[in-house]
Design a protein around this motif. Structure first.
Motif, PDB file in Angstrom:
ATOM      1  N   ILE A  50      35.520 -35.324  34.110  1.00 25.56           N
ATOM      2  CA  ILE A  50      34.093 -34.993  34.092  1.00 25.56           C
ATOM      3  C   ILE A  50      33.713 -34.346  32.764  1.00 25.56           C
ATOM      4  CG2 ILE A  50      32.332 -33.498  35.128  1.00 25.56           C
ATOM      5  CD1 ILE A  50      33.827 -33.939  37.824  1.00 25.56           C
ATOM      6  N   ASP A  51      34.547 -33.436  32.292  1.00 31.40           N
ATOM      7  CA  ASP A  51      34.221 -32.733  31.048  1.00 31.40           C
ATOM      8  C   ASP A  51      34.319 -33.641  29.829  1.00 31.40           C
ATOM      9  OD1 ASP A  51      33.653 -30.364  32.321  1.00 31.40           O
ATOM     10  OD2 ASP A  51      35.693 -29.594  32.152  1.00 31.40           O
ATOM     11  N   LEU A  52      35.310 -34.519  29.808  1.00 27.60           N
ATOM     12  CA  LEU A  52      35.466 -35.405  28.651  1.00 27.60           C
ATOM     13  C   LEU A  52      34.413 -36.506  28.619  1.00 27.60           C
ATOM     14  CD1 LEU A  52      39.345 -35.858  28.384  1.00 27.60           C
ATOM     15  CD2 LEU A  52      37.830 -34.827  26.684  1.00 27.60           C
ATOM     16  N   TRP A  53      33.906 -36.872  29.779  1.00 27.86           N
ATOM     17  CA  TRP A  53      32.946 -37.982  29.840  1.00 27.86           C
ATOM     18  C   TRP A  53      31.511 -37.469  29.913  1.00 27.86           C
ATOM     19  CZ3 TRP A  53      31.532 -40.821  34.904  1.00 27.86           C
ATOM     20  CH2 TRP A  53      30.606 -41.837  34.645  1.00 27.86           C
ATOM     21  N   LEU A  54      31.198 -36.688  30.944  1.00 28.72           N
ATOM     22  CA  LEU A  54      29.806 -36.314  31.193  1.00 28.72           C
ATOM     23  C   LEU A  54      29.360 -35.084  30.411  1.00 28.72           C
ATOM     24  CD1 LEU A  54      29.560 -36.931  35.040  1.00 28.72           C
ATOM     25  CD2 LEU A  54      28.755 -38.394  33.187  1.00 28.72           C
ATOM     26  N   SER A  55      30.286 -34.166  30.137  1.00 29.61           N
ATOM     27  CA  SER A  55      29.882 -32.942  29.447  1.00 29.61           C
ATOM     28  C   SER A  55      29.799 -33.115  27.943  1.00 29.61           C
ATOM     29  CB  SER A  55      30.855 -31.806  29.788  1.00 29.61           C
ATOM     30  OG  SER A  55      30.812 -31.509  31.170  1.00 29.61           O
ATOM     31  N   ASP A  56      30.521 -34.082  27.407  1.00 29.15           N
ATOM     32  CA  ASP A  56      30.470 -34.337  25.967  1.00 29.15           C
ATOM     33  C   ASP A  56      29.083 -34.874  25.595  1.00 29.15           C
ATOM     34  OD1 ASP A  56      31.148 -34.753  23.343  1.00 29.15           O
ATOM     35  OD2 ASP A  56      32.298 -36.570  23.699  1.00 29.15           O
ATOM     36  N   ALA A  57      28.397 -34.175  24.686  1.00 28.89           N
ATOM     37  CA  ALA A  57      27.040 -34.552  24.270  1.00 28.89           C
ATOM     38  C   ALA A  57      26.116 -34.703  25.479  1.00 28.89           C
ATOM     39  CB  ALA A  57      27.071 -35.836  23.454  1.00 28.89           C
ATOM     40  N   HIS A  58      26.272 -33.791  26.438  1.00 32.92           N
ATOM     41  CA  HIS A  58      25.520 -33.888  27.686  1.00 32.92           C
ATOM     42  C   HIS A  58      24.012 -33.866  27.458  1.00 32.92           C
ATOM     43  CE1 HIS A  58      23.538 -32.362  31.330  1.00 32.92           C
ATOM     44  NE2 HIS A  58      24.475 -33.034  31.992  1.00 32.92           N
ATOM     45  N   SER A  59      23.551 -33.007  26.559  1.00 32.66           N
ATOM     46  CA  SER A  59      22.104 -32.907  26.347  1.00 32.66           C
ATOM     47  C   SER A  59      21.524 -34.219  25.846  1.00 32.66           C
ATOM     48  CB  SER A  59      21.787 -31.778  25.363  1.00 32.66           C
ATOM     49  OG  SER A  59      22.417 -32.002  24.112  1.00 32.66           O
ATOM     50  N   ASP A  60      22.277 -34.935  25.016  1.00 31.09           N
ATOM     51  CA  ASP A  60      21.814 -36.238  24.538  1.00 31.09           C
ATOM     52  C   ASP A  60      21.769 -37.245  25.683  1.00 31.09           C
ATOM     53  OD1 ASP A  60      21.691 -35.169  21.998  1.00 31.09           O
ATOM     54  OD2 ASP A  60      23.625 -35.990  21.369  1.00 31.09           O
ATOM     55  N   LYS A  61      22.787 -37.206  26.539  1.00 31.36           N
ATOM     56  CA  LYS A  61      22.810 -38.107  27.692  1.00 31.36           C
ATOM     57  C   LYS A  61      21.623 -37.846  28.609  1.00 31.36           C
ATOM     58  CE  LYS A  61      27.849 -38.878  28.131  1.00 31.36           C
ATOM     59  NZ  LYS A  61      28.367 -38.158  26.961  1.00 31.36           N
ATOM     60  N   GLY A 108      28.734 -24.796  29.518  1.00 28.17           N
ATOM     61  CA  GLY A 108      29.882 -23.921  29.319  1.00 28.17           C
ATOM     62  C   GLY A 108      30.997 -24.522  28.495  1.00 28.17           C
ATOM     63  N   ILE A 109      30.830 -25.750  28.027  1.00 34.11           N
ATOM     64  CA  ILE A 109      31.871 -26.421  27.246  1.00 34.11           C
ATOM     65  C   ILE A 109      31.617 -26.169  25.766  1.00 34.11           C
ATOM     66  CG2 ILE A 109      33.027 -28.610  26.751  1.00 34.11           C
ATOM     67  CD1 ILE A 109      33.368 -27.771  29.620  1.00 34.11           C
ATOM     68  N   ASP A 110      32.382 -25.227  25.189  1.00 32.62           N
ATOM     69  CA  ASP A 110      32.287 -25.021  23.744  1.00 32.62           C
ATOM     70  C   ASP A 110      33.441 -25.751  23.064  1.00 32.62           C
ATOM     71  OD1 ASP A 110      34.522 -23.462  24.273  1.00 32.62           O
ATOM     72  OD2 ASP A 110      33.484 -21.553  23.983  1.00 32.62           O
ATOM     73  N   LEU A 111      33.525 -25.625  21.741  1.00 31.41           N
ATOM     74  CA  LEU A 111      34.528 -26.374  20.989  1.00 31.41           C
ATOM     75  C   LEU A 111      35.939 -25.983  21.396  1.00 31.41           C
ATOM     76  CD1 LEU A 111      35.182 -28.415  18.813  1.00 31.41           C
ATOM     77  CD2 LEU A 111      35.002 -26.580  17.106  1.00 31.41           C
ATOM     78  N   ALA A 112      36.186 -24.690  21.597  1.00 28.80           N
ATOM     79  CA  ALA A 112      37.526 -24.250  21.979  1.00 28.80           C
ATOM     80  C   ALA A 112      37.909 -24.794  23.353  1.00 28.80           C
ATOM     81  CB  ALA A 112      37.594 -22.724  21.965  1.00 28.80           C
ATOM     82  N   THR A 113      36.944 -24.759  24.293  1.00 28.60           N
ATOM     83  CA  THR A 113      37.203 -25.288  25.631  1.00 28.60           C
ATOM     84  C   THR A 113      37.472 -26.788  25.574  1.00 28.60           C
ATOM     85  OG1 THR A 113      35.742 -23.617  26.572  1.00 28.60           O
ATOM     86  CG2 THR A 113      36.272 -25.504  27.958  1.00 28.60           C
ATOM     87  N   PHE A 114      36.668 -27.489  24.786  1.00 27.60           N
ATOM     88  CA  PHE A 114      36.835 -28.938  24.669  1.00 27.60           C
ATOM     89  C   PHE A 114      38.204 -29.270  24.082  1.00 27.60           C
ATOM     90  CE2 PHE A 114      35.815 -33.178  22.875  1.00 27.60           C
ATOM     91  CZ  PHE A 114      35.310 -33.778  24.016  1.00 27.60           C
TER      92      PHE A 114
END
Length: 462
Positions: free
Chosen positions: A310-321, A346-352
């Motif tokens: 979910i985080d790698l697919w939907l949360s990445d660039a979520h605002s653009d999606k 809640g997904i920042d660069l370190a979390t990602f």
């Protein structure tokens, strides 16, 4: 003429190559079938009939001149509107891309055409291919051929419905969260998610994919018969320089220990009794075929794989999606992305970055498990096929649906191939089981899938 739907794809291609059956006759019969049946289900949403007839006549002429017709000679196939096909809009189910006309074929399609396949239509998907339902503002709603009250699945729902209705022998689909396996399950057919890199895919019409889809999204076949999947995989596969993830790996591997792990409730999901019963039936069929089927007490985590997916697919660039979904005005896409909006914040660069370390640990654990158990038998979904548009009934319904899909969402993150096999259709409700194998061992899934298919039978709509 023999009804093409009575032949396997391999039988059909052999007859076309020999000249005993003409590709133009097969194509005409298939297009006539599309004209009769497709209006009721809206599976094929872009007409390729004229081009299909030209391609079929050209194939017949090459064969008559003594040329080799190819492994897929004259086989009718469909292509999902998410993929580039020269001269057609790669819409991905959106009005935003209705004029995005492809100038080249995606590499998997180049491969299939080189083997003589004939594209008889392009199939529907939800907007942006986000849902396990297949409706959008541009192409409309696809219905399940077995039961219009049920979803045909998604995102390759048009492919699943077309396959079940006999509108082509092999359908192209894509899968990042079950989008091949779930439509196969919902429509009572077979669907194979290959290992990432097995089937090359690239859309020249659009930008390169984000990191999640690059790692997890695959193209693969749906079909009524498992051997048609095998032939479809052979035709789609191969190294392609325009897909940086494609790899020239052999389609078969060495013999393995005949051990199967039966996992009835992956991640502890509450599984429907009919599905549990079909898993037991499948286990017994495999035992009778010589497999040692066990229920291990320790199975690697799959829930964390779902969370990372979910985080790698939907949360990445979520605002653009989400902005694109709102611009499109698609209620299904908006509902899904809004459901995960707070999480995505809640997904920042370190979390990602940390996601990838967690992903590596999970993959390592599953690969070790698959050394001991080269095949895993588990549900496709914890529930029978969902009601049409059930995900639009509010956040609680959406949460329940995502919980039911744990067995299919986690597999893409792990980089594993998986096969959905139909176990039967009762009172218009299909069901099925899922087989999972080590990377690059689609052949194990297909071999076991054929064993199950012989017992379960084929289930076209009544």
């Amino acid at each position: 003429m023999t009804d093409p739907n009575d032949l396997t794809a391999r039988e059909l291609a052999a007859r076309v190559r020999s000249g005993t059956l003409k590709a133009r006759e097969v194509t005409r019969a298939t297009l006539d079938r599309v004209a009769r049946l497709n209006p009721a289900i809206n599976a094929i949403v872009q007409d390729t009939g004229e081009e299909a007839m030209r391609d079929a006549e050209a194939l017949d002429a090459r064969i008559a001149a003594g040329e080799e017709g190819g492994a897929l000679a004259g086989v009718p196939v469909t292509v999902k509107v998410i993929a580039d096909q020269k001269g057609y809009a790669t819409t991905n189910g959106t009005t935003l891309a209705k004029d995005l006309i492809a100038t080249e074929d995606s590499p998997f399609l180049r491969n299939m055409r080189a083997q003589g396949a004939i594209v008889v239509g392009r199939t529907n998907c939800p907007a942006f291919s986000y849902r396990w339902f297949s409706s959008n503002k541009l192409h409309g709603t696809t219905s399940n051929p077995h039961n219009p009250g049920l979803t045909p699945g998604g995102s390759s729902g048009g492919a699943g419905a077309a396959t079940a209705a006999g509108l082509g022998h092999i359908a192209h689909g894509t899968d990042i969260a079950g989008s091949i396996r779930y439509p196969a399950y919902a429509c009572g057919v077979q669907g194979l998610r290959p290992t990432p890199g097995r089937v090359p895919a690239f859309n020249q019409s659009g930008p390169d994919r984000a990191i999640g889809p690059q790692l997890m999204a695959v193209a693969g076949p749906l079909a009524r018969r498992v051997d048609d999947l095998r032939l479809g995989l052979e035709g789609m596969s191969g190294y392609a320089p325009d897909d940086p993830w494609s790899a020239p790996v052999p389609l078969t591997g060495p013999a393995v220990a005949p051990r199967v792990a039966l996992v009835k409730r992956p991640g502890g999901i509450d599984t429907d009794p009919r599905i549990l019963e079909d898993l037991e039936r499948a286990a017994e069929v495999l035992r009778n075929a010589g497999w040692q089927v066990e229920e291990p007490t320790q199975v690697p985590d799959i829930r964390e794989a779902v969370e990372l997916q979910i985080d790698l697919w939907l949360s990445d660039a979520h605002s653009d999606k989400l902005a694109a979904a709102k611009l499109e005005g698609d209620p299904g896409a908006i509902a899904l992305l809004s459901f995960y909006e707070e999480r995505a914040r809640g997904i920042d660069l370190a979390t990602f970055s940390a996601l990838f370390s967690r992903r590596a640990r999970l993959i390592r654990a599953w690969r070790a498990f698959l050394v001991d158990y080269p095949l895993v038998l588990m549900p496709v979904s914890a529930e029978l096929p969902f009601a049409q548009d059930e995900d639009l009934r509010g956040p609680e319904a959406l949460a329940r649906l995502w919980e039911a899909q744990v067995p299919q969402i986690g597999i893409p993150l792990l980089g594993l191939p998986a096969l959905s096999v139909c176990s039967g259709v009762e009172a218009g409700v299909p069901c099925g089981v899922q087989l999972v194998a080590p990377p690059w061992r689609e052949d194990l899934c297909l071999d076991a899938g054929e064993v199950l298919e012989r017992s379960f039978g084929l289930h076209p709509p009544g």
